[in-house]
Design a protein around this motif. Structure first.
Motif, mmCIF file in Angstrom:
data_model
loop_
_atom_site.group_PDB
_atom_site.id
_atom_site.type_symbol
_atom_site.label_atom_id
_atom_site.label_comp_id
_atom_site.label_asym_id
_atom_site.label_seq_id
_atom_site.Cartn_x
_atom_site.Cartn_y
_atom_site.Cartn_z
ATOM 1 N N GLN A 193 35.574 42.324 55.183
ATOM 2 C CA GLN A 193 36.255 43.048 54.118
ATOM 3 C C GLN A 193 37.582 42.345 53.832
ATOM 4 N N PHE A 194 37.648 41.641 52.691
ATOM 5 C CA PHE A 194 38.902 40.970 52.324
ATOM 6 C C PHE A 194 38.901 40.678 50.828
ATOM 7 N N ASP A 195 40.099 40.541 50.297
ATOM 8 C CA ASP A 195 40.285 40.187 48.891
ATOM 9 C C ASP A 195 40.230 38.662 48.786
ATOM 10 N N PRO A 196 39.286 38.093 48.044
ATOM 11 C CA PRO A 196 39.182 36.628 47.989
ATOM 12 C C PRO A 196 40.212 35.980 47.072
ATOM 13 N N TYR A 197 41.018 36.781 46.389
ATOM 14 C CA TYR A 197 41.975 36.232 45.433
ATOM 15 C C TYR A 197 43.372 36.119 46.054
ATOM 16 N N VAL A 198 44.069 35.047 45.712
ATOM 17 C CA VAL A 198 45.469 34.882 46.124
ATOM 18 C C VAL A 198 46.331 35.436 44.996
ATOM 19 N N HIS A 199 47.046 36.520 45.252
ATOM 20 C CA HIS A 199 47.811 37.210 44.219
ATOM 21 C C HIS A 199 49.289 36.831 44.232
ATOM 22 N N VAL A 200 49.705 36.006 45.194
ATOM 23 C CA VAL A 200 51.118 35.621 45.297
ATOM 24 C C VAL A 200 51.231 34.116 45.091
ATOM 25 N N GLU A 201 52.454 33.629 45.119
ATOM 26 C CA GLU A 201 52.669 32.207 44.822
ATOM 27 C C GLU A 201 51.995 31.301 45.827
ATOM 28 N N SER A 202 52.018 31.685 47.098
ATOM 29 C CA SER A 202 51.405 30.865 48.136
ATOM 30 C C SER A 202 50.674 31.781 49.117
ATOM 31 N N PRO A 203 49.486 31.404 49.596
ATOM 32 C CA PRO A 203 48.657 32.333 50.388
ATOM 33 C C PRO A 203 49.303 32.820 51.671
ATOM 34 N N GLU A 204 50.229 32.070 52.245
ATOM 35 C CA GLU A 204 50.827 32.538 53.496
ATOM 36 C C GLU A 204 51.721 33.759 53.285
ATOM 37 N N LEU A 209 42.829 31.485 53.853
ATOM 38 C CA LEU A 209 43.187 31.097 55.219
ATOM 39 C C LEU A 209 43.642 29.651 55.386
ATOM 40 N N VAL A 210 43.205 28.765 54.517
ATOM 41 C CA VAL A 210 43.660 27.372 54.642
ATOM 42 C C VAL A 210 45.013 27.280 53.950
ATOM 43 N N MET A 211 46.040 27.628 54.684
ATOM 44 C CA MET A 211 47.354 27.811 54.079
ATOM 45 C C MET A 211 48.431 27.021 54.815
ATOM 46 N N PRO A 212 49.557 26.758 54.125
ATOM 47 C CA PRO A 212 50.658 26.025 54.752
ATOM 48 C C PRO A 212 51.163 26.732 56.001
ATOM 49 N N GLY A 213 51.508 25.927 56.987
ATOM 50 C CA GLY A 213 52.007 26.474 58.243
ATOM 51 C C GLY A 213 50.921 26.807 59.231
ATOM 52 N N PHE A 214 49.680 26.898 58.751
ATOM 53 C CA PHE A 214 48.548 27.184 59.629
ATOM 54 C C PHE A 214 47.571 26.014 59.670
ATOM 55 N N ALA A 215 47.147 25.553 58.499
ATOM 56 C CA ALA A 215 46.186 24.447 58.435
ATOM 57 C C ALA A 215 46.850 23.114 58.134
ATOM 58 N N PHE A 216 48.025 23.129 57.530
ATOM 59 C CA PHE A 216 48.747 21.907 57.177
ATOM 60 C C PHE A 216 50.209 22.269 56.967
ATOM 61 N N ARG A 217 51.042 21.244 56.845
ATOM 62 C CA ARG A 217 52.454 21.480 56.542
ATOM 63 C C ARG A 217 52.974 20.357 55.663
ATOM 64 N N PHE A 218 53.915 20.679 54.809
ATOM 65 C CA PHE A 218 54.622 19.661 54.034
ATOM 66 C C PHE A 218 55.910 19.316 54.769
ATOM 67 N N TYR A 219 56.192 18.023 54.904
ATOM 68 C CA TYR A 219 57.418 17.619 55.584
ATOM 69 C C TYR A 219 58.421 17.004 54.627
ATOM 70 N N GLY A 220 58.121 16.968 53.349
ATOM 71 C CA GLY A 220 59.035 16.421 52.353
ATOM 72 C C GLY A 220 58.710 16.979 50.989
ATOM 73 N N ARG A 221 59.416 16.494 49.991
ATOM 74 C CA ARG A 221 59.243 17.019 48.642
ATOM 75 C C ARG A 221 58.099 16.342 47.903
ATOM 76 N N GLY A 222 57.714 15.167 48.344
ATOM 77 C CA GLY A 222 56.685 14.414 47.650
ATOM 78 C C GLY A 222 55.306 15.031 47.787
ATOM 79 N N ALA A 223 54.445 14.754 46.777
ATOM 80 C CA ALA A 223 53.105 15.324 46.770
ATOM 81 C C ALA A 223 52.247 14.800 47.914
ATOM 82 N N THR A 224 52.580 13.642 48.439
ATOM 83 C CA THR A 224 51.785 13.054 49.530
ATOM 84 C C THR A 224 52.426 13.244 50.896
ATOM 85 N N GLU A 225 53.497 13.997 50.962
ATOM 86 C CA GLU A 225 54.220 14.169 52.224
ATOM 87 C C GLU A 225 53.733 15.425 52.941
#
Length: 504
Positions: free
Chosen positions: A43-54, A97-113
């Motif tokens: 039972q879960f809502d499959p939609y992300v209703h906020v800016e970022s899923p975390e 569930l595949v969200m920042p801080g859990f599955a990956f993290r950004f370490y800079g401002r660049g799109a590839t960072e």
């Protein structure tokens, strides 16, 4: 091994469910621990209703699923391929569930960072489809498989990701469907040997050592050594001393980087800004190699250094001069992080690396080919190269600054701050550019740098512009600076490439 099987079909009783069960049977026969999630029952809502899923509160079922994802070493996704990709139910599960801080993290401002946080996990995709697999793979280019393997799991650091396709299901016979079930069962049972193929298992043994070698830093030293050898060999290159010297440099550098990883473990283990050009290879931090294995690696590398150095001296055209520079090489390279010198802990690390990768290797190549110790040419060639190498070495201390401070490692950035490190790197870039221009105009160094200013000056301007831009971001808050490091590491190419062009 802990295996989590995720059934992504919106109907609990389906052929995909049978495939998931078959895989689980095989895996349990292999002796691994298994758990299973059927997304249709959650039972879960499959939609992300906020800016970022975390930032969206997880429902109890998703919270439990998150804990299972943490628990698992090996993820198995079983789902149908509809319109080229996964069902909306599985996509919604991943979106949540595949969200920042859990599955990956950004370490800079660049799109590839970014950095995947699921490194160490592996995966298996089992998908059904009505499209004939050859059409799906070759005509449609497997969009759903690529999305899962590369854009989702690969992005998060999961590898290897194996794929098993069952299709075309619509036109299949009972015998074919039983055959796919058996393939799924065999794929699960294959976990008794781990997640890798035989070739993959060999690669897993080799890969940590290649990673520990940090081969990205070797070519410039080899090319500078070759410049010294060619500059001395006016009557033609003597191949035997050249090759033995080159091997000696390789094994000496291998011993040095192994020692660096061994000695720098306390700082590397807490370094949050590690990257491909700083923070060590991390094979000890990630436990890809043990301390005992790395000690053996150091011993083997030193033994091979000794053997190849002896053979280089035996074939050298100037044994006395070569012996002197081999001794200097051993002291300064191994002394970078090893006691008693430990130059990188005493504030001399940047100068040591710049010297060993410029003057030292140039002189070694020069003397092995019979060049005189009284010659000026190696020093002249080494001078602008020294200042071209120095910026990247100084800047490598910027992302490591906090970790280095914790172990009292005295880099320029740690002692004087990031702003001073950026300024020192900029000054060194400017000095090397002016020296290259002077040598180009006057023909100093036997004209071997003629034409270099056409390449050096624009690249120097690029480096100085980037240094200014990074400084304006807030020098003391800088983390990873991979782009800047690439620009400064490639800056030295011209002081290698132009002399090689003239000598060849």
């Amino acid at each position: 091994m802990r295996v989590l099987i995720i059934l992504g079909h919106p109907r609990e009783h389906s052929y995909c469910a049978a495939l998931a069960q078959a895989y689980r049977e095989g895996a349990e026969r292999a002796g691994v621990e298994t758990r299973q999630l059927s997304l249709a029952s959650l039972q879960f809502d499959p939609y992300v209703h906020v800016e970022s899923p975390e930032d969206q509160v997880l429902e109890p079922d998703l919270q439990e699923a998150k804990e299972l994802l943490i628990w698992a070493d090996h993820l198995v996704f079983v789902y149908p391929t509809w319109w080229g990709t996964m069902p909306a139910l599985l996509k919604g599960f991943l979106d949540r569930l595949v969200m920042p801080g859990f599955a990956f993290r950004f370490y800079g401002r660049g799109a590839t960072e970014w950095e995947g946080l699921w490194q160490g996990k592996s995966a298996q995709l089992i998908t059904t489809m009505d499209t004939p697999p050859p059409v799906y793979n070759w005509l449609f280019r497997a969009p759903g498989t690529h999305a899962m393997r590369n854009a989702t799991l690969g992005f998060c650091g999961v590898k290897p990701v194996h794929t098993l396709i069952a299709g075309s299901v619509r036109t299949s016979t009972e015998e074919q469907r039983q055959g796919w079930l058996e393939k799924a069962r065999c794929a699960g049972f294959a976990l008794r040997h781990g997640v890798h193929t035989p070739v993959g298992r060999v690669w897993q043994q080799v890969r940590p050592w290649l990673k520990a070698l940090r081969l990205q830093f070797y070519p410039m030293a080899w090319l500078a050594y070759s410049i010294g050898a060619l500059a001395s060999a006016t009557q033609g290159l003597s191949l035997a001393p050249y090759l033995w010297g080159l091997l000696c440099i390789f094994f000496l550098e291998a011993a040095t980087v192994f020692c660096n990883d061994y000695r720098d473990y306390p700082s590397d283990s807490v370094n949050k800004n590690h990257g491909p050009f700083n923070g060590g290879s991390r094979v000890l931090v990630t436990q890809e190699l043990s301390f005992a294995s790395l000690r053996k690696g150091i011993g083997v590398a030193l033994l091979l250094t000794f053997v190849t150095a002896g053979l280089a001296l035996k074939t050298s055209l100037n044994p006395g001069g070569s012996a002197l520079w081999l001794l200097i090489a051993a002291v300064l390279t191994l002394g970078y992080s090893s006691p008693p010198l430990m130059l990188n802990y005493r504030g001399w690390g940047e100068l040591d690396v710049a010297f060993t990768h410029s003057a030292m290797v140039l002189w070694l190549g020069y003397t092995l080919q019979g060049g005189s110790l009284a010659a000026n040419l190696p020093w002249l060639l080494a001078l602008p190269l020294f200042f071209a190498i120095l910026p990247a070495i100084i800047l490598a201390g910027v992302p490591d600054r906090e970790a280095d401070a914790g172990v009292n490692k005295h880099t320029v950035a740690q002692r004087f701050g990031n702003a001073a490190a950026l300024a020192a790197a900029g000054g060194s870039v400017l000095i090397s550019a002016l020296l290259a221009l002077l040598f180009d105009v006057t023909g100093i160094a036997e004209g071997l740098l003629s034409g270099s200013s056409y390449f050096i000056l624009p690249h120097a301007a690029l480096c100085l512009g980037l240094l200014l831009a990074y400084g304006r971001r807030g020098a003391e808050q800088l983390g990873r600076i991979d782009g800047l490091l690439i620009a400064t590491l490639t800056y030295m190419i011209w002081l290698i490439g132009v002399p090689l062009y003239h000598l060849l």
